[in-house]
Design an enzyme around this catalytic site. Structure first.
Site: not given
Ligand code: NDP
Ligand code: 8X3
Length: 248
Positions: A11, A13, A35, A80, A133, A146, A150, A176, A182
């Site tokens: 939904t 990122g 969502r 993810n 991560s 966190y 990871k 990443p 978000e």
């Molecule tokens: P976003 O917050 O944009 O997206 C997170 C997604 O995870 C949403 O679609 C959300 O959907 C879903 N989510 C969260 N909790 C639940 C749950 N309990 N059940 C099902 N779905 C869930 O963040 P990102 O796209 O950046 O993050 C995606 C992944 O990448 C994560 O694992 C994050 O830790 C990792 N990551 C992110 C980095 C960054 O800097 N952005 C860097 C490294 C890793 P919904 O709320 O609709 O359930």
């Molecule tokens: C997301 C990257 O640096 O915020 O996993 O932990 S950081």
């Protein structure tokens, strides 16, 4: 043959960017997240590429078993869904935040894997891409649980592959660094100003960069397993080890 990817957390990122990118490349999608409205929007936008949308909270083991257990084989499971909550030092955190991160990033990922993996093993094909991560390798102040979740993703990915030796099922940990999504709004619980500061003045990775990387990973020749990839913006790198000096 048309391939299918199941994306948790589609939904927003990375998940949403992967949905769009894989749809453009002719893949079939199974999109999940909590969502429903956003899943429906994606279904409208991407049309026939979307095989199914499934409202799913990955923390709910029964729901995962019931909803994902009913599926046929998927070619790729993109684990993810995940989040960071807070940046407080360990002694000052809300313990509920730690629970939520463990329940989502560790247990949710375990549940989805455990439900879909038997079909991959049985058909002797499939690929699990886990979103780790840089925080799983490189500690930073406030990263505490966190980063711990990871690090689990990284080691779980390696151990899965150890079990899968002798099969054609592949596993990758994609780690990443800072990426604009978000993620920070969630981490700072809706404080958009603090979230914006994370990316201010730097060119962070974008979700599409991650989608392209996932697509590359799963399109290597069948005998190639990408064990792990770390991706960072050119505006990010490691710092020196911290030293506390008595006169600080
Ligand atoms: P976003 O917050 O944009 O997206 C997170 C997604 O995870 C949403 O679609 C959300 O959907 C879903 N989510 C969260 N909790 C639940 C749950 N309990 N059940 C099902 N779905 C869930 O963040 P990102 O796209 O950046 O993050 C995606 C992944 O990448 C994560 O694992 C994050 O830790 C990792 N990551 C992110 C980095 C960054 O800097 N952005 C860097 C490294 C890793 P919904 O709320 O609709 O359930
Ligand atoms: C997301 C990257 O640096 O915020 O996993 O932990 S950081």
């Amino acid at each position: 043959m048309v391939k299918t990817i199941l994306i948790t957390g589609a939904t927003s990122g990375f998940g949403r960017a992967c949905a769009k990118y894989f749809a453009d490349q002719g893949w079939q999608l199974i999109l999940t997240g909590r969502r429903t409205q956003r899943l429906e929007q994606l279904e409208q936008e991407l049309g026939k590429a979307v095989q199914q949308i499934i409202t799913l909270d990955v923390r709910d083991r029964e729901q995962v078993v019931e909803k994902l257990g009913a599926l046929e084989h998927v070619d790729v499971l993109l684990n993810n869904a995940g989040l960071a909550l807070g940046l407080e030092p360990c002694w000052d955190v809300d313990i509920n935040d730690w629970d939520r991160m463990v329940d989502t990033n560790i247990k949710g990922l375990m549940y989805c894997t455990r439900v879909l993996l038997p079909k991959m093993v049985k058909s002797n094909r499939g690929h699990i891409v886990n979103i780790g991560s840089t925080a799983g390798d490189w500690p930073y102040p406030g990263g505490n649980t966190y980063g711990g979740t990871k690090a689990f993703v990284q080691q779980f990915s390696r151990n899965l592959r150890a079990d899968l030796l002798g099969t054609q099922v592949r596993v990758t940990n994609l780690a990443p660094g800072m990426a604009e999504s978000e993620f920070s709004e969630v981490r700072f619980k809706g404080d958009v100003e603090s979230a914006a500061k994370v990316y201010q003045g730097a060119e962070a990775l974008q979700p599409k960069d991650i989608a392209e990387t996932v697509f590359w990973i799963v399109n290597r020749p069948a005998h190639v397993n990408i064990n792990a990839i770390e991706v960072m913006s050119v505006d990010q790198a490691w710092g020196p080890l911290a030293v506390h000096r008595k006169d600080d």
